[in-house]
Design a protein around this motif. Structure first.
Motif, PDB file in Angstrom:
ATOM      1  N   GLY A   1       0.813  -1.216   0.000  1.00 14.07           N
ATOM      2  CA  GLY A   1       0.000   0.000   0.000  1.00 14.07           C
ATOM      3  C   GLY A   1       0.840   1.255   0.000  1.00 14.07           C
ATOM      4  N   ILE A   2       1.907   1.261   0.777  1.00 15.24           N
ATOM      5  CA  ILE A   2       2.811   2.417   0.815  1.00 15.24           C
ATOM      6  C   ILE A   2       3.496   2.590  -0.537  1.00 15.24           C
TER       7      ILE A   2
ATOM      8  N   PHE B   1       2.268   1.765  -3.514  1.00 10.23           N
ATOM      9  CA  PHE B   1       1.292   2.374  -4.416  1.00 10.23           C
ATOM     10  C   PHE B   1       1.109   3.862  -4.104  1.00 10.23           C
ATOM     11  N   LEU B   2       1.120   4.200  -2.835  1.00 12.56           N
ATOM     12  CA  LEU B   2       0.979   5.609  -2.443  1.00 12.56           C
ATOM     13  C   LEU B   2       2.165   6.426  -2.953  1.00 12.56           C
TER      14      LEU B   2
ATOM     15  N   SER C   1       3.947   5.783  -5.601  1.00 16.45           N
ATOM     16  CA  SER C   1       3.748   5.944  -7.042  1.00 16.45           C
ATOM     17  C   SER C   1       2.733   7.036  -7.332  1.00 16.45           C
ATOM     18  N   ALA C   2       1.656   7.068  -6.556  1.00 19.05           N
ATOM     19  CA  ALA C   2       0.609   8.068  -6.756  1.00 19.05           C
ATOM     20  C   ALA C   2       1.152   9.483  -6.576  1.00 19.05           C
ATOM     21  N   VAL C   3       2.011   9.667  -5.593  1.00 20.44           N
ATOM     22  CA  VAL C   3       2.581  10.997  -5.336  1.00 20.44           C
ATOM     23  C   VAL C   3       3.417  11.456  -6.527  1.00 20.44           C
TER      24      VAL C   3
ATOM     25  N   CYS D   1      -3.769   4.593  -8.386  1.00 17.85           N
ATOM     26  CA  CYS D   1      -2.770   4.100  -7.442  1.00 17.85           C
ATOM     27  C   CYS D   1      -3.158   4.436  -6.005  1.00 17.85           C
ATOM     28  N   LEU D   2      -3.743   5.621  -5.817  1.00 17.53           N
ATOM     29  CA  LEU D   2      -4.183   6.030  -4.479  1.00 17.53           C
ATOM     30  C   LEU D   2      -5.291   5.108  -3.969  1.00 17.53           C
TER      31      LEU D   2
ATOM     32  N   SER E   1      -3.847   1.832  -3.067  1.00 15.13           N
ATOM     33  CA  SER E   1      -3.091   2.014  -1.832  1.00 15.13           C
ATOM     34  C   SER E   1      -4.013   1.960  -0.617  1.00 15.13           C
ATOM     35  N   ILE E   2      -5.122   2.671  -0.702  1.00 14.86           N
ATOM     36  CA  ILE E   2      -6.087   2.678   0.401  1.00 14.86           C
ATOM     37  C   ILE E   2      -6.633   1.272   0.648  1.00 14.86           C
TER      38      ILE E   2
ATOM     39  N   ILE F   1      -3.766  -0.920   2.269  1.00  9.18           N
ATOM     40  CA  ILE F   1      -3.531  -0.545   3.671  1.00  9.18           C
ATOM     41  C   ILE F   1      -4.737  -0.933   4.519  1.00  9.18           C
TER      42      ILE F   1
END
Length: 293
Positions: free
Chosen positions: A141-142, A144-145, A147-149, A277-278, A281-282, A285
């Motif tokens: 999850g982190i 993917f987060l 990547s989203a950023v 991706c966000l 990620s959610i 997680i």
């Protein structure tokens, strides 16, 4: 059952490899969700990516041949420059040296050689750590987060106009370091390198192609590295069949999807992929805390 699971992994790899959303992250997530009764995840990932590499090499066959030609000319060019240096030193002349990387394909050749040096170093340093967190929903999850950023930041960048031949050596090294972050599950190699190339002012098409070419040696190297572990727990025909299934279906689906996926990346803003991706990620997680609770 193991063959069907391998086919599913190969299909997912073919769908997601050419989108900046981490195909490896999706495979690891599926591996955990379905509690697949399969061997270590890393050899399966390496074979899945090898299938996509076959498709990408076929799709960009003309470009790959030109880059390969440039790579083969590098040793001769270096020898020629040494000869020119020796002649200038001996006779006091000021003959110009041969430019080895002045063209787009020449710079791409430099990109996939020099650019992968920090990636390889990064991979060796953090591979064990990355493997240790492969089964963690939180780590995925982190990733993917992360990547989203990167993707979200790239959406606010002005439209670039640079092409590969304008890249500096330090910029190539920076991209290589960023690519190294993809050793962790959920971190999209494509998202990171594409975003950094856009940050450096490259056109979207140049950034996209540079990202794909940069990743090719790493995908091949990952497979070679995992070869000794393919049958570490013993040989079986079922296991061999699962490896063949994930490779064949990954290559086949990648060949079907690559043109559409790359067109989608070209036509859509990075915000679309950042939001996706966000959301993943959610979800990942959330799975971690649901199991922990």
């Amino acid at each position: 059952m193991i063959i069907l699971e391998s086919i599913l992994l190969g299909i997912l790899q073919g769908i997601f490899e050419f989108l900046p959303v981490s195909s490896a992250g999706h495979l690891v997530l599926l591996y955990q969700l379905l509690e697949m009764d399969m061997p270590s995840c890393l050899p399966m990932l390496a074979l899945a990516h090898l299938g996509s590499l076959v498709a990408a090499t076929r799709f960009y066959a003309k470009d790959v041949r030109k880059i390969r030609t440039k790579l083969l000319r590098i040793p001769a060019g270096l020898i020629e420059n040494i000869r020119i240096w020796y002649h200038n030193k001996k006779d006091g002349d000021i003959n110009r040296y041969k430019w080895l990387f002045h063209s787009n394909y020449g710079k791409l050749a430099l990109l996939i050689t020099l650019g992968n040096v920090p990636t390889i170093i990064f991979g060796f340093l953090f591979r064990d750590w990355a493997e240790a967190v492969t089964n963690s929903y939180l780590a995925v999850g982190i990733g993917f987060l992360f990547s989203a950023v990167f993707l979200l930041v790239s959406t606010f960048l002005p439209k670039g106009n640079r092409v590969p031949r304008e890249l500096h050596v330090w910029e190539i090294l920076v991209v290589g370091i960023c690519q190294g972050g993809a050793v962790f599950p959920g971190v999209s190699r494509f998202a990171l390198t594409l975003s950094v190339f856009l940050l450096l002012g490259m056109t979207k098409l140049s950034a996209l192609k540079s990202s794909l070419f940069l990743s090719m040696p790493i995908m091949l190297g990952a497979f070679i590295r995992e070869c000794p572990g393919l049958f570490a727990d013993g040989f079986s025909w079922e296991l061999l069949g699962s490896y063949l299934a994930v490779f064949v279906f990954s290559a086949f689906i990648s060949m079907l999807m690559i043109r559409w996926c790359l067109s989608l990346v070209m036509d859509r803003k990075m915000t679309v992929f950042a939001v996706y991706c966000l959301l993943i990620s959610i979800f990942s997680i959330g799975c971690h805390f649901a199991i922990a609770g």
